[in-house]
Motif scaffolding. Structure first.
Motif, PDB file in Angstrom:
ATOM      1  N   LYS B 282     -27.025  12.448 119.114  1.00  0.00           N
ATOM      2  CA  LYS B 282     -25.843  12.645 120.083  1.00  0.00           C
ATOM      3  C   LYS B 282     -24.877  11.529 119.800  1.00  0.00           C
ATOM      4  O   LYS B 282     -24.983  10.367 120.608  1.00  0.00           O
ATOM      5  CB  LYS B 282     -26.433  12.706 121.414  1.00  0.00           C
ATOM      6  N   ILE B 283     -23.906  11.881 119.059  1.00  0.00           N
ATOM      7  CA  ILE B 283     -22.966  10.796 118.868  1.00  0.00           C
ATOM      8  C   ILE B 283     -21.505  11.263 119.359  1.00  0.00           C
ATOM      9  O   ILE B 283     -21.274  12.379 119.077  1.00  0.00           O
ATOM     10  CB  ILE B 283     -22.677  10.334 117.202  1.00  0.00           C
ATOM     11  N   GLY B 284     -20.653  10.346 119.757  1.00  0.00           N
ATOM     12  CA  GLY B 284     -19.170  10.606 120.381  1.00  0.00           C
ATOM     13  C   GLY B 284     -18.291   9.530 119.832  1.00  0.00           C
ATOM     14  O   GLY B 284     -18.882   8.760 119.171  1.00  0.00           O
ATOM     15  N   LEU B 285     -17.114   9.908 119.976  1.00  0.00           N
ATOM     16  CA  LEU B 285     -16.360   9.059 119.395  1.00  0.00           C
ATOM     17  C   LEU B 285     -14.987   8.383 120.591  1.00  0.00           C
ATOM     18  O   LEU B 285     -14.653   9.581 121.164  1.00  0.00           O
ATOM     19  CB  LEU B 285     -15.443   9.483 118.135  1.00  0.00           C
ATOM     20  N   LEU B 286     -14.833   7.327 120.735  1.00  0.00           N
ATOM     21  CA  LEU B 286     -13.817   6.979 121.613  1.00  0.00           C
ATOM     22  C   LEU B 286     -12.879   6.147 120.399  1.00  0.00           C
ATOM     23  O   LEU B 286     -12.982   5.304 119.876  1.00  0.00           O
ATOM     24  CB  LEU B 286     -14.133   5.746 122.466  1.00  0.00           C
ATOM     25  N   ARG B 287     -11.553   7.067 120.558  1.00  0.00           N
ATOM     26  CA  ARG B 287     -10.432   6.610 119.604  1.00  0.00           C
ATOM     27  C   ARG B 287      -9.447   5.960 120.535  1.00  0.00           C
ATOM     28  O   ARG B 287      -8.543   6.518 121.257  1.00  0.00           O
ATOM     29  CB  ARG B 287      -9.999   7.822 118.853  1.00  0.00           C
ATOM     30  N   PRO B 288      -9.538   4.563 120.283  1.00  0.00           N
ATOM     31  CA  PRO B 288      -8.355   3.999 121.187  1.00  0.00           C
ATOM     32  C   PRO B 288      -6.718   4.516 120.701  1.00  0.00           C
ATOM     33  O   PRO B 288      -6.761   4.401 119.382  1.00  0.00           O
ATOM     34  CB  PRO B 288      -8.426   2.335 120.885  1.00  0.00           C
ATOM     35  N   ILE B 289      -5.972   4.693 121.168  1.00  0.00           N
ATOM     36  CA  ILE B 289      -4.742   5.224 120.506  1.00  0.00           C
ATOM     37  C   ILE B 289      -3.622   3.940 120.894  1.00  0.00           C
ATOM     38  O   ILE B 289      -2.802   3.659 120.173  1.00  0.00           O
ATOM     39  CB  ILE B 289      -3.839   6.281 121.592  1.00  0.00           C
ATOM     40  N   THR B 290      -3.869   3.389 122.203  1.00  0.00           N
ATOM     41  CA  THR B 290      -3.145   2.006 122.362  1.00  0.00           C
ATOM     42  C   THR B 290      -4.325   0.791 122.015  1.00  0.00           C
ATOM     43  O   THR B 290      -5.494   0.941 122.555  1.00  0.00           O
ATOM     44  CB  THR B 290      -3.060   1.732 123.794  1.00  0.00           C
ATOM     45  N   LEU B 291      -4.052   0.127 120.925  1.00  0.00           N
ATOM     46  CA  LEU B 291      -4.891  -0.992 120.557  1.00  0.00           C
ATOM     47  C   LEU B 291      -4.775  -2.133 121.643  1.00  0.00           C
ATOM     48  O   LEU B 291      -5.640  -2.996 121.797  1.00  0.00           O
ATOM     49  CB  LEU B 291      -4.994  -1.487 119.111  1.00  0.00           C
ATOM     50  N   TYR B 292      -3.317  -2.372 121.977  1.00  0.00           N
ATOM     51  CA  TYR B 292      -3.251  -3.303 123.102  1.00  0.00           C
ATOM     52  C   TYR B 292      -2.021  -2.462 123.984  1.00  0.00           C
ATOM     53  O   TYR B 292      -1.049  -2.044 123.698  1.00  0.00           O
ATOM     54  CB  TYR B 292      -2.406  -4.480 122.911  1.00  0.00           C
ATOM     55  N   PRO B 293      -2.319  -2.229 125.281  1.00  0.00           N
ATOM     56  CA  PRO B 293      -3.671  -2.486 125.918  1.00  0.00           C
ATOM     57  C   PRO B 293      -4.893  -1.614 125.437  1.00  0.00           C
ATOM     58  O   PRO B 293      -4.795  -0.342 125.165  1.00  0.00           O
ATOM     59  CB  PRO B 293      -3.374  -2.126 127.472  1.00  0.00           C
ATOM     60  N   PHE B 294      -6.055  -2.300 125.482  1.00  0.00           N
ATOM     61  CA  PHE B 294      -7.182  -1.749 124.776  1.00  0.00           C
ATOM     62  C   PHE B 294      -8.104  -1.079 126.040  1.00  0.00           C
ATOM     63  O   PHE B 294      -7.979  -1.538 126.881  1.00  0.00           O
ATOM     64  CB  PHE B 294      -7.997  -2.957 124.272  1.00  0.00           C
TER      65      PHE B 294
END
Lengths: 262, 360, 76
Positions: B282-294
């Protein structure tokens, strides 16, 4: 009797000269006798006389005149060391109707900013570059500049500039005059009333050329003193400048109407 | 529905710049992003919208042309790739210090030094920690598709003007060079000079009698004033951290393990999730779209349901530091990445999860 | 015959005592004061006001713009 006569003369209708309102009331940060103040003032006088305050955007460099925006009562930007011509390009390209000028010293313009200077001139950016040449780094305490004369003593050439090691003084004004992008290139000074009047005329001519949309860079060098760096009292510094700087950096027009002056 | 086109990521940046009503682009060619200025040149933007296009003599000049035009209220941008972005750091520090809005895109390639022209994510530190000298931050957006290359141009400008701060689009050679379908937004008109004067009252547009002179500077010689200026900047960054975090969650509802990955790595991580889920993981992904702000709060909020996190990036481990700052020692958080321009495969990402997190 | 008579006012608080104006004056009007201003600079003043012709040379070369010049034609 004398006081009464003075009272009679000193009144508004007899005024012949007064500092322009386009110079702010801030006390200039320059050393006593430094030509920067005069150079600032004549640019502002021309802008004032031509009614261009609202049309003018200036760029201050890094160097003694880093705070030029404190003294000129116009919209101004402060650039990173040597980058003023790039800022001016960005402004002039996007605000072509404005009068845009840079104000730069020799270290800023002819050492760290050589690429920006040459390429702005080579593109023929329709801007005015005012270049103050005193042959030394004033703000950092009198180190060698690209324009330091051969044999001249500075804090990093305490035994005189050795051109075999440190290279030759750079006549960047002659260099930019060779580029097809420049239309008016001149070398002036501000040490005497006559010199100031001539330098002011050169500034005025440059602004008129830019305002007429006449494409091409205008470049006004002002050979100036650095009393602190040269370690001379102001009046003697001016004398030293005449005797030593002017023979190597001769005053006069170098390029007019896009043609080199023979 | 907007116009559909098949485009390279770099071309999408360029087309979006014209459509977003950008006033000027100043740039210098460098692989793998030269298509930006090439595409713009082919489009005659001066005829399409009046946008200024200039190839400068260097990246140093480009970013300073951006400074000048941005200081005069114009919507202005540049793009480059890693070595060129390094050259721009001086200018970016000044721009951040002088609080000017502008957009810069970095189509990252492998480094250090001249490195390689292949894609990399090794500029994360430079992008998110300031990059040049002094205490400052860029707003950093990380597109993961050609569509986002286009869409993030107007978004980056909106954020840049909202905060009077430079915004950086951190992409890489893969997103820049790949072709995908893009739905292009409609043309936005460029602002008039009157609109600029009204919306940017701080800009150097020429001093009328009716206001004090405008000064664009990052110089505050008095240390007390400089400290106050820094506090003001910091307050702005805290506001961004409150209001501007953007991210995408994929298959996170039941996830026990989490990939954190942005840009190209996020695309590949999605395939690794599919492979893992087929094996019952059971794997998910969190994809930051803003790297700053993280997206620190978003990661923290998931921790109670997670057994471990794998930060996946094409670097020796940069974003992992931000992930660990969010996670602390509550659950294992490890890094996996390929270096020097090599793109990881989904299989090796999954193997890394198994070895470093599940097996570890 | 009309005689031209000039006068200058020096903003003594802003004068830095560089003496460039003294050098530029064609009629030796100006000199340095014995007193100092609040920054400790000796400042320029009209030591010989009768000689001033209001040519403004002093003001034109003054780097700090501290000199204001007046001129009047006086009837003899």
């Amino acid at each position: 009797m004398r006081d009464e006569m003075l009272k009679d003369i000193i009144s508004e209708e007899n005024l012949v000269y007064k500092k322009t309102d386009l110079m702010t009331d801030n006390v200039l940060s320059y050393c006593p006798g430094c030509g920067h103040g005069t150079a600032h003032r004549i640019i502002m006088e021309v802008v004032d006389e031509m009614g261009l305050q609202e049309e003018t955007i200036g760029i201050a460099p890094v160097g003694c005149s880093v705070l030029a925006y404190e003294f000129m009562n116009i919209d101004m930007q402060q650039a990173a060391h040597g980058r003023a011509p790039a800022l001016a390009t960005g402004i002039k390209k996007t605000w072509p109707e404005k009068f845009v000028f840079t104000y730069q010293g020799d270290g800023d313009l002819a050492a760290i900013g050589t690429a920006e200077t040459l390429h702005a001139c080579n593109r023929g950016e329709n801007i005015l570059i005012v270049f103050i040449n005193n042959g030394i780094y004033g703000m950092t305490g009198g180190q060698m500049a690209p324009t330091t004369l051969s044999g001249m003593k500075t804090s990093t050439t305490p035994f005189g500039r050795d051109t075999a090691l440190m290279g030759n003084p750079l006549k960047i004004t002659e260099l930019v005059a060779e580029l097809p992008g420049t239309q008016f290139v001149t070398r002036q000074a501000v040490h005497t009333p006559a010199a100031v009047r001539k330098a002011k005329k050169a500034i005025k001519k440059s602004i008129e050329l830019q305002r007429s949309g006449n494409s091409g860079t205008t470049f006004v060098e002002i050979v100036s003193n650095c009393n602190s760096g040269w370690k001379l009292p102001p009046v003697q510094a001016n004398k030293w400048m005449v005797e030593n700087m002017f023979p190597f950096y001769p005053l006069g027009d170098i390029k007019v109407n896009g043609e080199l002056v023979k | 529905m907007g116009e559909l086109k098949l485009m390279k990521g770099n071309e999408a940046i360029a087309e979006a710049a014209i459509r977003a009503g950008v006033d000027a682009y100043f740039g210098y060619p460098i692989t793998p992003q030269s298509e930006v200025i090439e595409y713009l040149s082919s489009q005659k933007p001066e005829e399409r919208t009046g946008m200024v296009l200039l190839q400068a003599e260097s990246e140093v000049a480009s970013i300073n042309m951006v400074y000048g035009a941005a200081g005069s209220g114009k919507k202005v941008m540049t793009t480059s790739s890693s070595p060129g972005i390094s050259l721009m750091q001086e200018g970016l520090s000044y721009i951040a210090g002088a609080e000017l809005p502008c957009v810069v895109a970095n189509v990252v390639r492998g480094g250090p030094g001249l490195g390689t022209i292949q894609p990399s994510q090794a500029d994360y530190f430079q992008a998110t920690k300031g990059g040049g000298h002094g205490d400052y931050k860029l707003i950093v957006l990380a597109p993961a598709s050609v569509q986002e290359m286009a869409d993030f141009i107007p978004l980056a400008f909106d954020l840049a003007f909202k905060y009077r701060n430079p915004a950086l689009i951190l992409s890489d050679g893969m997103i820049g060079q790949m072709m995908e379908k893009v739905e292009l937004f409609d043309q936005v008109p460029r602002r008039t000079e009157e609109e600029i004067k009204k919306t940017c009252p701080w800009a150097t547009t020429g001093k009328p009698k009716t206001r004090e002179r405008n000064i664009i500077t990052s110089l505050y010689l008095d240390p007390g004033t400089q400290e106050q200026h820094n506090y003001k900047l910091q307050k702005k960054y805290r506001k961004m951290e409150e209001d501007e975090i953007r991210y995408e969650k994929i298959e996170c509802d039941d996830a026990e393990y989490l990939f954190v990955a942005y840009g190209s790595s996020a695309r590949i991580a999605q395939k690794a999730i599919q492979l893992g889920r087929k094996k019952g993981m059971k794997i998910g992904l969190l994809r930051p779209i803003t790297l700053y702000p993280f997206p620190v709060p978003q990661i923290r909020e998931m921790i109670p349901r997670l057994k471990g996190i794998l930060s996946v990036e094409m670097s020796a481990g940069q974003m992992i530091e931000d992930v660990r700052l969010a996670v602390g020692d509550k659950i294992p958080a490890e890094h996996f990445g390929r270096l020097g321009g090599i793109i990881h495969s989904p299989t090796e990402i999954l193997e890394a999860l198994e070895q470093k997190i599940i097996g570890g | 015959m009309a005689k031209v008579k000039g006068a200058v006012i020096v903003d003594t608080e802003r004068c830095k005592g560089c003496e460039v104006c003294i050098d530029a004056c064609p009629t030796d009007v100006l000199a340095m004061s014995k007193e100092v201003n609040s920054k400790g600079y000796h400042y320029s003043f009209m030591a010989n006001p009768d000689a001033c012709i209001g040519c403004a040379n002093c003001a034109i070369v003054c780097p700090d713009g501290v000199i204001t010049v007046y001129k009047k034609k006086l009837d003899q």
